[in-house]
Design an enzyme around this catalytic site. Sequence first.
Site, mmCIF file in Angstrom:
data_model
loop_
_atom_site.group_PDB
_atom_site.id
_atom_site.type_symbol
_atom_site.label_atom_id
_atom_site.label_comp_id
_atom_site.label_asym_id
_atom_site.label_seq_id
_atom_site.Cartn_x
_atom_site.Cartn_y
_atom_site.Cartn_z
ATOM 1 N N LYS A 16 0.846 -1.191 0.000
ATOM 2 C CA LYS A 16 0.000 0.000 0.000
ATOM 3 C C LYS A 16 0.885 1.245 0.000
ATOM 4 C CE LYS A 16 -3.844 2.053 2.625
ATOM 5 N NZ LYS A 16 -4.757 1.846 3.782
ATOM 6 N N SER A 91 -9.570 1.749 2.686
ATOM 7 C CA SER A 91 -8.733 2.529 1.785
ATOM 8 C C SER A 91 -7.630 1.705 1.118
ATOM 9 C CB SER A 91 -8.076 3.682 2.566
ATOM 10 O OG SER A 91 -7.196 3.183 3.568
ATOM 11 N N SER A 115 -9.951 -0.346 6.859
ATOM 12 C CA SER A 115 -9.258 -0.175 5.578
ATOM 13 C C SER A 115 -8.546 -1.410 5.053
ATOM 14 C CB SER A 115 -8.255 0.983 5.680
ATOM 15 O OG SER A 115 -8.934 2.218 5.712
#
Length: 234
Positions: A16, A91, A115
């Site tokens: 990420k 996210s 997330s």
Amino acid sequence: LAKPQRIGAGIPLAVKDLFDTAGLRTTYGSTLFADHVPQRSAEAVLRLEAAGYTNVGKTNLHEFAYGISSYNPHFGEVPNPLAPERTAGGSSAGSGAALAQGLADAALGSDSGGSVRIPAACCGVVGFKPSRGLVPLDGCFPLAPSFDHAGPMARNVEGCARMLEALVPSFERAGLRALEELEVGVAWLELADPLVRTRVQAAAGFFPRRRRVAFPFPETIGAVFMREAAASHR
């Protein structure tokens, strides 16, 4: 998925873009850091690489990880490989989508309010939010520090467990126990959509020992979360 210049042998890992990666652009999902190249990788990334994982790319996310969708006005929306007409969640959307599309076998995400778990659910993979502080957050851009967690994502539970062994040197698998020895708690079903409620009840039905848990609903937690997020960006 933004690929690094060099890809070596190892378990393909998607990272990420909230985690610093030495020599590789790390934007935190924001145009403010479009040209940011850290000198040191995040501790979680270093531990995974030391265990044989190879970073095959940074994955897109909601800007500064502050959201549960995959919409990013700077770098585009993350598509859902399983259902193009639906969201990939957020996210850590890029990490979930990379796994679902077969671009990586493991992925590193962060979870402050879902997330890791939300995109895992939307993309049909597995995401695990570890206990607070278990996985180091050094080199991960903060959202709301007392809520932030770093966690593994993979195509199955085994993949997450293998990542956790690399992320937490003291981690030991307890092994599977018979269903008769386990108890499952269920809460807030009255707030769920009918189909979700039915599926959760069916899953809980596999456990001979189950009970409803009267967890208090965190009605005021949003203000605390936003206060910390504001402080992070002050």
